[in-house]
Each structure stands twice: as structure tokens, then as C-alpha cells.
Enzyme design. Structure first.
Site: not given
Ligand code: 13P
Length: 318
Positions: A48, A81, A210, A213, A256, A260
Site C-alpha cells: 500500500s 493496493d 477486498h 479477512s 490484511d 495483523r
Molecule cells: P481486510 O481488512 O479484510 O484484511 O481487507 C484487506 C484489503 O481488502 C486490502 O485491500
């Protein structure tokens, strides 16, 4: 081996999705490459604007180039991203990226088309592909915060018109997810019905999920037990839904937040269990191992585990 995102998509479409993981540092890079090889999975590394500012664009590129040398078996694409226009051009001109995402989804339709078209022209001239977004996910991503009331699902007809007019190569669609750890309230979930309608309008065109998670409850509980203060109502995408999304055109799944959570769980537990320790390499090593296991698991649920030999054979020498 760095490959183009477009080539990965051709092999994946309808068969499996490739995990796209946001990384910021050396430990994530080590875990990602180790996990990709253990799972025998192709990878998409996402950087990013914030990650490039945090580590420094030269540093994060250097980390990935070093990892490529350390793990020559890995096959991966490097993707920007949620880029703004200026960051897209910077990444296109760097000669390092496989693809960029231009995110003008907050702008009116015609402006989104115009911005995306400009980026497509510059990217295609250098052999990169472009992901764009239509519809809006809720949550926070980079500098953009979208309230739930302003989030809206992708309209299939608009999506078709957008792709035809902008010339983009893949499309991020809003189908009920949001960025971050708090995606669904109550019984909400992925809108696979909407995804099917979008695929109906855009047959064979790679779609991107997107906000994908899964925010495992067990992970949230462990973080909180070790001193964290995450809202226990945090929830994400059901992992069994990925297998349903793949035949509906999803070829890239962005993750992402879950990474984390692994970082916080490992570090909080380490600080709690070994308060006398001042060797940061101990939690660092534990994180690399845990992140690698996490990549193996995600590759299995996305269906790309075990695909590395065929991807390598198809793309070697291209
Ligand atoms: P999450 O926050 O669900 O991991 O999504 C990350 C994302 O879409 C990055 O572009």
C-alpha cells in the site's frame, strides 16, 4: 520469480483464487515466502501507499528482491493496493510492480472511469495490468474511511459499463464485505447472489474480493486474553465462502487484517509470557513461523495450495 498478475489470473480463473497479502516489513516477507513454498502456492504481494511510506519504497522493494533470491522457488506478483493516481504512476515507473490498483471508487462514475482510463494507458504501455473498483466497501483503507451508510454494493450493469469504458483488467467488487476487523453484524454475510449477477454481466473477467479477512474468534480471544482490547463482536468472511466465490469469477482475495491479528497475538503473548525478555528476535522468529502457517492455511481455503508446479511450468521463460 516475479510474474505478471494477468498471467496468474489466466491460470486461476474458475479454478482457484490467489491470496493477496499486504506486507510492511521483513518478518512478514519471510513468513509469506516460507508459507507460499510450504503450501506450494503462488502469491500476490500487496504494497500500500502506507507500507511504502512506512518502510520506504526502496527498503520494501529491497526486502522483496532479497526474499526472491532467498526463495527462488516462489512465484509471485507485486501489486499496489488502493493507489491514488500519483502513487500508481510512481509504481508503474519503478519497473518493480506487476500491477496497480487505482481506487477512484469514491468519485462519481464518470470521474472514476476517466481516472482509471488514464492509469490504464500508462500501465499498459509498460506491460502492467490495472485493478479498479466500482461500488464501495465500508471500513478504513489507507486515507479513505467509508461509513456503513455510504458503502454500497456493486451494480452489475454499472460494472459492465465501467469495464468497457475504462479498459481495466480486473475489478474489485463490493459484495458485502468491508475493510478491517468489524465486517458483519448479526447474520449478515457475503452477497454471493450479487457476485453471481456481476459474473453474469462480466463472463470470464477476473473479479477481486477486498475486505476478505476472516477475523477468527479464537485469534481475537487470544489477543484480548493477552492484554488486547478488540471488540469481541469482530467478525469476517466465512472461509467456506471462498470455494463458492471462485466459480463466480473471484481470482484474487485481499487479506490484511488477519495477518495483523497474527502479529498482535504472537507479540502480545510473547510479552505477557516472557516479561523479562529484551530479545526482539524471539517474538520476531515466532511471528515468521506463525505467519508462514497462516499463509499455508489461507492457501488451502483459497484452493491455490499445491498449484505452484503447474504455475511455474506455465510461466517459466515468459
Ligand atoms: P481486510 O481488512 O479484510 O484484511 O481487507 C484487506 C484489503 O481488502 C486490502 O485491500
Amino acid at each position: 520469480m516475479i510474474v505478471t498478475t494477468a498471467d496468474l489470473f489466466k491460470l486461476a480463473y474458475g479454478n482457484y483464487a490467489v491470496g493477496a497479502y499486504n506486507i510492511n516489513n521483513m518478518e512478514q516477507a519471510l513468513g509469506l515466502f516460507q508459507g507460499g513454498i510450504k503450501a506450494q502456492a503462488p502469491l500476490i504481494i500487496q504494497l500500500s501507499k502506507g507500507a511504502r511510506q512506512y518502510a520506504g519504497a526502496t527498503m520494501i522493494e529491497g526486502i522483496i528482491r532479497a526474499a526472491e533470491q532467498m526463495y527462488p522457488e516462489a512465484v509471485f506478483a507485486v501489486h499496489l493496493d488502493h493507489g491514488d493516481e500519483a502513487t500508481c504512476y510512481d509504481c508503474i515507473d519503478s519497473g518493480f510492480f506487476s500491477s496497480v490498483m487505482i481506487d477512484a471508487s469514491h468519485a462519481p462514475f464518470d470521474e472514476n472511469v476517466a481516472t482509471t482510463s488514464r492509469v490504464v494507458e500508462r500501465a499498459h504501455a509498460k506491460g502492467l495490468s490495472v485493478e479498479a473498483e466500482i461500488g464501495q466497501l465500508g471500513g478504513v483503507e489507507e486515507d479513505i474511511k467509508v461509513d456503513e451508510k455510504n458503502a454500497h454494493l456493486t451494480d452489475p450493469n454499472e460494472a459492465l459499463m465501467f469495464v468497457e469504458r475504462s479498459g481495466c483488467d480486473s475489478l474489485a467488487v463490493a459484495i458485502g464485505t468491508s475493510h478491517g476487523a468489524y465486517k458483519f453484524k448479526g447474520k449478515q454475510g457475503l452477497r454471493l447472489d450479487r457476485l453471481a449477477e456481476i459474473q453474469g454481466a462480466l463472463r470470464g473477467f477476473p473479479l477481486v474480493m477486498h475486505g476478505s479477512s476472516s477475523v477468527p474468534q479464537a485469534e481475537v480471544a487470544r489477543i484480548n486474553a493477552a492484554g488486547g482490547k478488540l471488540d469481541p463482536s469482530a467478525s469476517g468472511v466465512q472461509e467456506e465462502d471462498f470455494a463458492k466465490a471462485v466459480p463466480l469469477g473471484v481470482t484474487k482475495v485481499n487479506i490484511d487484517t488477519d495477518g495483523r491479528l497474527v502479529w498482535y497475538r504472537v507479540h502480545r503473548e510473547s510479552f505477557q509470557d516472557q516479561p523479562e525478555l529484551i530479545d526482539f528476535r524471539k517474538p520476531g522468529k515466532a511471528f515468521v513461523a506463525a505467519y508462514s502457517d497462516f499463509i499455508v492455511h489461507k492457501s488451502q481455503v483459497l484452493g491455490c495450495a499445491g498449484k505452484l508446479p503447474e504455475v511455474r511450468a506455465a510461466l517459466s521463460g515468459k
